[in-house]
Design an enzyme around this catalytic site. Structure first.
Site, mmCIF file in Angstrom:
data_model
loop_
_atom_site.group_PDB
_atom_site.id
_atom_site.type_symbol
_atom_site.label_atom_id
_atom_site.label_comp_id
_atom_site.label_asym_id
_atom_site.label_seq_id
_atom_site.Cartn_x
_atom_site.Cartn_y
_atom_site.Cartn_z
ATOM 1 N N GLY A 106 0.779 -1.232 0.000
ATOM 2 C CA GLY A 106 0.000 0.000 0.000
ATOM 3 C C GLY A 106 0.808 1.278 0.000
ATOM 4 O O GLY A 106 0.325 2.321 0.450
ATOM 5 N N LYS A 107 2.023 1.232 -0.533
ATOM 6 C CA LYS A 107 2.854 2.447 -0.569
ATOM 7 C C LYS A 107 2.189 3.565 -1.365
ATOM 8 O O LYS A 107 2.225 4.733 -0.966
ATOM 9 C CB LYS A 107 4.226 2.133 -1.182
ATOM 10 N N LYS B 271 7.062 9.166 -7.998
ATOM 11 C CA LYS B 271 7.630 7.822 -8.082
ATOM 12 C C LYS B 271 8.629 7.825 -9.221
ATOM 13 O O LYS B 271 8.240 7.836 -10.394
ATOM 14 C CB LYS B 271 6.540 6.775 -8.321
ATOM 15 N N ALA C 50 10.031 1.352 -4.907
ATOM 16 C CA ALA C 50 9.386 0.179 -5.511
ATOM 17 C C ALA C 50 9.693 -1.031 -4.641
ATOM 18 O O ALA C 50 10.850 -1.263 -4.289
ATOM 19 C CB ALA C 50 9.894 -0.045 -6.932
ATOM 20 N N ASN D 152 -1.050 -0.223 7.074
ATOM 21 C CA ASN D 152 -2.130 -0.252 6.094
ATOM 22 C C ASN D 152 -2.914 -1.554 6.235
ATOM 23 O O ASN D 152 -2.347 -2.644 6.167
ATOM 24 C CB ASN D 152 -1.556 -0.135 4.676
ATOM 25 N N GLN D 153 -4.221 -1.424 6.434
ATOM 26 C CA GLN D 153 -5.077 -2.596 6.577
ATOM 27 C C GLN D 153 -5.552 -3.038 5.194
ATOM 28 O O GLN D 153 -6.393 -2.394 4.580
ATOM 29 C CB GLN D 153 -6.266 -2.271 7.490
ATOM 30 N N SER E 232 -10.355 -0.238 2.851
ATOM 31 C CA SER E 232 -11.381 0.347 1.995
ATOM 32 C C SER E 232 -11.528 -0.528 0.760
ATOM 33 O O SER E 232 -10.543 -0.766 0.054
ATOM 34 C CB SER E 232 -11.003 1.774 1.580
#
EC number: 6.3.3.3
Length: 242
Positions: free
Chosen positions: A17-18, A40, A119, A178-179, A210
């Site tokens: 989830g970056k 990025k 990355a 991060n879930q 989400s």
């Protein structure tokens, strides 16, 4: 007074989830009055639309910075969905670290904060001479935010990542969890507390699961709900000075 500063967003692994965190952090900082820009340097796994290459991660960035074109967020776009060094080899492209560093500095001149997303994890090769992302992070020497997934294995992955950064004396801003899916809250909380004890590293916040993150990122109210409990005090310490 806002300091012009970069943050490096790395992860314990790929698909933790970056990009979601980088996108949320962009708006979180903007809400704090900081002109933040997501960047990025190398995007592999880009899709093609006719003659144009479309960077999937940058499409997420564009949801939070819609005034920019989707191609503004990367220096190199590569088609193959693999490590940057291999994707570049397959495309017969040489990744130039000096070009990326120059781009970072140019973005710093134009924005208060540049959020540089790596990355995969720390030891993903950036170039085929053995230069990895952790080497690039050491060269930049900017505060690092580690994204860790709330799932089985996160203790080992997170502690190893923190220890690797400490061994290089990298400045660590903290961890954002991060879930990725709805899990057992008892296990998740235990994992977080164990990591806190083992690493003595600040926990900056959590991103709740989400099912449709693109819709959430595009909506101010829904988006703010995801970062409403982040550690604003810690971030103010990182980005402001008298």
């Amino acid at each position: 007074m806002v300091i012009i500063r970069s943050f490096f967003i790395t992860g314990t692994d790929t698909d933790v989830g970056k990009t979601v965190v980088t996108s949320l952090l962009t708006r979180f900082l903007i809400d704090m009055g900081v002109n933040a820009f997501p960047y990025k340097p190398v995007q592999s796994g880009a899709t093609t639309n006719g003659a144009r290459m479309i960077p999937s991660d940058a499409q997420m960035y564009q949801l939070v910075r819609p005034e920019f074109d989707v191609t503004d967020f990367n220096t190199y776009l590569l088609e193959k969905p693999c490590s940057p060094h291999l994707a570049a080899d397959l495309a017969n492209i040489t990744l130039d670290r000096t070009v990326i560093t120059k781009q970072v500095h140019q973005l710093e001149e134009a924005h208060d904060a540049v959020l540089i997303e790596g990355a995969g994890g720390l030891y993903v090769p950036l170039t085929n001479d053995g230069y990895c992302y952790i080497d690039f992070m050491e060269e930049l020497n900017v505060p690092t935010i580690l994204v860790s997934a709330l799932r089985v294995g996160t203790i080992n992955h997170t502690v190893l990542s923190i220890e690797a950064m400490k061994a290089r004396n990298l400045p660590i801003a903290g961890i954002i969890f991060n879930q990725l899916q709805i899990g057992n809250p008892v296990i998740e909380q235990s994992n977080v507390e164990t990591i806190r004890k083992l690493t003595d590293t600040p926990i900056l916040g959590f991103v709740p699961y989400s099912p449709d993150i693109h819709t959430v990122l595009a909506d101010d109210k829904l988006r703010r709900h995801l970062y409403k409990d982040w550690d604003k005090r810690r971030f103010k310490e990182l980005i402001h000075s008298d």
